[in-house]
Design a protein around this motif. Sequence first.
Motif, PDB file in Angstrom:
ATOM      1  N   ALA A   1      -8.879  16.193   2.640  1.00  0.00           N
ATOM      2  CA  ALA A   1      -8.302  16.387   1.306  1.00  0.00           C
ATOM      3  C   ALA A   1      -7.519  15.158   0.866  1.00  0.00           C
ATOM      4  N   ALA A   2      -6.755  14.566   1.796  1.00  0.00           N
ATOM      5  CA  ALA A   2      -5.968  13.378   1.473  1.00  0.00           C
ATOM      6  C   ALA A   2      -6.872  12.204   1.114  1.00  0.00           C
ATOM      7  N   TYR A   3      -7.915  12.008   1.914  1.00  0.00           N
ATOM      8  CA  TYR A   3      -8.829  10.913   1.645  1.00  0.00           C
ATOM      9  C   TYR A   3      -9.627  11.141   0.357  1.00  0.00           C
ATOM     10  N   THR A   4      -9.980  12.374   0.079  1.00  0.00           N
ATOM     11  CA  THR A   4     -10.743  12.679  -1.135  1.00  0.00           C
ATOM     12  C   THR A   4      -9.964  12.269  -2.379  1.00  0.00           C
ATOM     13  N   GLU A   5      -8.676  12.582  -2.391  1.00  0.00           N
ATOM     14  CA  GLU A   5      -7.844  12.190  -3.527  1.00  0.00           C
ATOM     15  C   GLU A   5      -7.769  10.675  -3.644  1.00  0.00           C
ATOM     16  N   GLN A   6      -7.636  10.000  -2.507  1.00  0.00           N
ATOM     17  CA  GLN A   6      -7.590   8.540  -2.517  1.00  0.00           C
ATOM     18  C   GLN A   6      -8.900   7.954  -3.030  1.00  0.00           C
ATOM     19  N   ILE A   7      -9.997   8.466  -2.542  1.00  0.00           N
ATOM     20  CA  ILE A   7     -11.315   7.978  -2.946  1.00  0.00           C
ATOM     21  C   ILE A   7     -11.529   8.154  -4.441  1.00  0.00           C
ATOM     22  N   LYS A   8     -11.138   9.282  -4.965  1.00  0.00           N
ATOM     23  CA  LYS A   8     -11.266   9.546  -6.398  1.00  0.00           C
ATOM     24  C   LYS A   8     -10.496   8.500  -7.206  1.00  0.00           C
ATOM     25  N   GLY A   9      -9.264   8.207  -6.784  1.00  0.00           N
ATOM     26  CA  GLY A   9      -8.456   7.224  -7.485  1.00  0.00           C
ATOM     27  C   GLY A   9      -9.041   5.825  -7.420  1.00  0.00           C
ATOM     28  N   LEU A  10      -9.553   5.437  -6.239  1.00  0.00           N
ATOM     29  CA  LEU A  10     -10.135   4.103  -6.077  1.00  0.00           C
ATOM     30  C   LEU A  10     -11.379   3.933  -6.944  1.00  0.00           C
ATOM     31  N   ILE A  11     -12.222   4.947  -6.962  1.00  0.00           N
ATOM     32  CA  ILE A  11     -13.445   4.880  -7.765  1.00  0.00           C
ATOM     33  C   ILE A  11     -13.106   4.815  -9.251  1.00  0.00           C
ATOM     34  N   GLU A  12     -12.198   5.669  -9.681  1.00  0.00           N
ATOM     35  CA  GLU A  12     -11.848   5.707 -11.096  1.00  0.00           C
ATOM     36  C   GLU A  12     -11.059   4.471 -11.517  1.00  0.00           C
ATOM     37  N   GLY A  13     -10.407   3.812 -10.561  1.00  0.00           N
ATOM     38  CA  GLY A  13      -9.693   2.578 -10.866  1.00  0.00           C
ATOM     39  C   GLY A  13     -10.581   1.355 -10.943  1.00  0.00           C
ATOM     40  N   GLY A  14     -11.813   1.472 -10.432  1.00  0.00           N
ATOM     41  CA  GLY A  14     -12.766   0.368 -10.567  1.00  0.00           C
ATOM     42  C   GLY A  14     -13.164  -0.348  -9.300  1.00  0.00           C
ATOM     43  N   ALA A  15     -13.041   0.287  -8.126  1.00  0.00           N
ATOM     44  CA  ALA A  15     -13.467  -0.355  -6.878  1.00  0.00           C
ATOM     45  C   ALA A  15     -14.981  -0.551  -6.864  1.00  0.00           C
ATOM     46  N   ASP A  16     -15.428  -1.620  -6.215  1.00  0.00           N
ATOM     47  CA  ASP A  16     -16.855  -1.905  -6.081  1.00  0.00           C
ATOM     48  C   ASP A  16     -17.431  -1.363  -4.778  1.00  0.00           C
ATOM     49  N   THR A  17     -16.579  -1.226  -3.780  1.00  0.00           N
ATOM     50  CA  THR A  17     -16.996  -0.739  -2.469  1.00  0.00           C
ATOM     51  C   THR A  17     -15.805  -0.024  -1.841  1.00  0.00           C
ATOM     52  N   LEU A  18     -16.064   0.838  -0.890  1.00  0.00           N
ATOM     53  CA  LEU A  18     -14.999   1.577  -0.206  1.00  0.00           C
ATOM     54  C   LEU A  18     -14.911   1.071   1.227  1.00  0.00           C
ATOM     55  N   LEU A  19     -13.733   0.608   1.616  1.00  0.00           N
ATOM     56  CA  LEU A  19     -13.525   0.002   2.928  1.00  0.00           C
ATOM     57  C   LEU A  19     -12.628   0.890   3.782  1.00  0.00           C
ATOM     58  N   ILE A  20     -13.220   1.558   4.765  1.00  0.00           N
ATOM     59  CA  ILE A  20     -12.464   2.346   5.741  1.00  0.00           C
ATOM     60  C   ILE A  20     -12.058   1.371   6.839  1.00  0.00           C
ATOM     61  N   GLU A  21     -10.766   1.075   6.935  1.00  0.00           N
ATOM     62  CA  GLU A  21     -10.363  -0.059   7.775  1.00  0.00           C
ATOM     63  C   GLU A  21      -9.251   0.271   8.764  1.00  0.00           C
ATOM     64  N   THR A  22      -9.071  -0.668   9.693  1.00  0.00           N
ATOM     65  CA  THR A  22      -8.032  -0.588  10.723  1.00  0.00           C
ATOM     66  C   THR A  22      -8.130   0.737  11.478  1.00  0.00           C
ATOM     67  N   ILE A  23      -9.328   1.095  11.826  1.00  0.00           N
ATOM     68  CA  ILE A  23      -9.594   2.396  12.456  1.00  0.00           C
ATOM     69  C   ILE A  23      -9.223   2.351  13.931  1.00  0.00           C
ATOM     70  N   PHE A  24      -8.231   3.130  14.312  1.00  0.00           N
ATOM     71  CA  PHE A  24      -7.911   3.265  15.732  1.00  0.00           C
ATOM     72  C   PHE A  24      -8.240   4.666  16.234  1.00  0.00           C
ATOM     73  N   ASP A  25      -8.485   5.591  15.309  1.00  0.00           N
ATOM     74  CA  ASP A  25      -8.891   6.952  15.646  1.00  0.00           C
ATOM     75  C   ASP A  25     -10.180   7.247  14.887  1.00  0.00           C
ATOM     76  N   THR A  26     -11.300   7.320  15.614  1.00  0.00           N
ATOM     77  CA  THR A  26     -12.593   7.488  14.970  1.00  0.00           C
ATOM     78  C   THR A  26     -12.703   8.815  14.245  1.00  0.00           C
ATOM     79  N   LEU A  27     -11.987   9.828  14.709  1.00  0.00           N
ATOM     80  CA  LEU A  27     -12.063  11.120  14.031  1.00  0.00           C
ATOM     81  C   LEU A  27     -11.448  11.039  12.635  1.00  0.00           C
ATOM     82  N   ASN A  28     -10.394  10.263  12.480  1.00  0.00           N
ATOM     83  CA  ASN A  28      -9.858  10.010  11.142  1.00  0.00           C
ATOM     84  C   ASN A  28     -10.904   9.320  10.270  1.00  0.00           C
ATOM     85  N   ALA A  29     -11.600   8.350  10.851  1.00  0.00           N
ATOM     86  CA  ALA A  29     -12.640   7.642  10.101  1.00  0.00           C
ATOM     87  C   ALA A  29     -13.765   8.588   9.706  1.00  0.00           C
TER      88      ALA A  29
END
Length: 349
Positions: A159-187
Motif C-alpha cells: 500500500a505504501a509503495y502503491t501510493e508512492q508509485i502513483k505520485g511518481l508516475i503522475e509527477g512525470g517519471a520516465d522509469t521506476l527505480l527500486i533501489e538500495t535493496i537490502f531486503d528482497t521481500l521489500n523489493a
Amino acid sequence: MHKIEEELAKRILVIDGAMGTMIQRHKLEEEDYRGERFKDWHCDVKGNNDLLSITKPEVIIGIHLQYLEAGADIIETNTFSSTVIAQADYDMQAIAYEMNVASAQCARKAIEKYYQLHPEDTKPKFVAGAIGPLNKTLSLSPDVNNPGFRAVTFDEVVAAYTEQIKGLIEGGADTLLIETIFDTLNAKAAIYAIKQYYRNNPSNPPLGDEGGQEGLPIMISGTITDASGRTLSGQTLEAFYISVKHANPISIGLNCALGAQEMRGHIEELSSIAACYTSSYPNAGLPNAMGEYDEQPHETAHFIEEWANNGWVNIVGGCCGTTPDHIKHIAHGVRKIQPRPLPVLEAVL
C-alpha cells in the motif's frame, strides 16, 4: 521499446550522484525545512530531505541541474523516504503522495532548464522515480528476542509503495527505480505494487513494449552490505537476481554500502548472469572514522572506467559521498566506451 532502452542499446548512460551529500552542502536549518507551510509543525522536520521538494524546490532543482551539467543522463527523484511508512518518523504520512509528485516535477523542471541552457544537446535525459528500501523490513525482526516478529506486513508495504508509485508516475517519471535493496521481500512488494498499479489503471499511459510489459520501465538496484557478498537479508548476488528477474527489469544493478573497489567483483559476477542491462553506482569509497567519504572523483571514475572497458556495465554513477565532480569524471571516462551488449539467450525447448 521505451526511449531509455533505445539509448541503452547505443551507449553507457550516466546516472546522478548523491542527493543527501549535496543537500548537506546547503547547511539548511529547521526553518528551511519547514518553510511557511509547515512553520508550526508539531515536531522537528530537519533531516526530512524529501520534504524540501515542497518547501525548498529551488534547492532540489538546483542539485539536479548540477548533475545534468556534469553529464548525467538519468536523474533520480528526491523520494528515497517518500512513503507513508518512512514519513511516520515525522508524522507526515498524509503528504507522502504529494512529496512524490513534487519531487518528480522538480526533476522535470531541472531537465527543462538544462535544455534551455544547452539547446545544442540533443541527447535525451530521463527522470528515474526513486523507490527506496523503507525503514522497516519484511524479512528481519527488529526485536532480537523475538525473531518471528515483523514491524510491518506485506500488504502495508504494498500500500505504501502503491501510493508512492502513483505520485511518481503522475509527477512525470520516465522509469521506476527500486533501489538500495537490502531486503528482497521489500523489493518484491514494490514490484507487486507496480504491476498491480498498472493492472488497476490500464488506461494510464505510457504502455510498454511489444512483449506485453505494461507501464514505465523498471530498474532494480540491490545492495551488498559487506565482504560476505550478501544482502542484509542473506541472499547471494545470484540468488537476489533470480528472485527479482521475473519483474522483467530493463536493468539490474548494485548501489550503496560499498565503494567501487569493493564492488568490483560483484559487478563482474552480475554482468555474467544478468539477461538485462546492468547498472552500478557505488559510494565514494568507504566512510572514514567521521562517517565522511574521502575518495576523490578521479579515483571513483578510474574504477568505473575499467568496468566499462571490461564490458560489464550499461549504467554508471555514484551513491553516498559522490558529487557532480564525481559524475563529471565518470561521464568523461565512459563517454567513448561501448556499452555491455545484452547476452543472446538460447531458447528453451
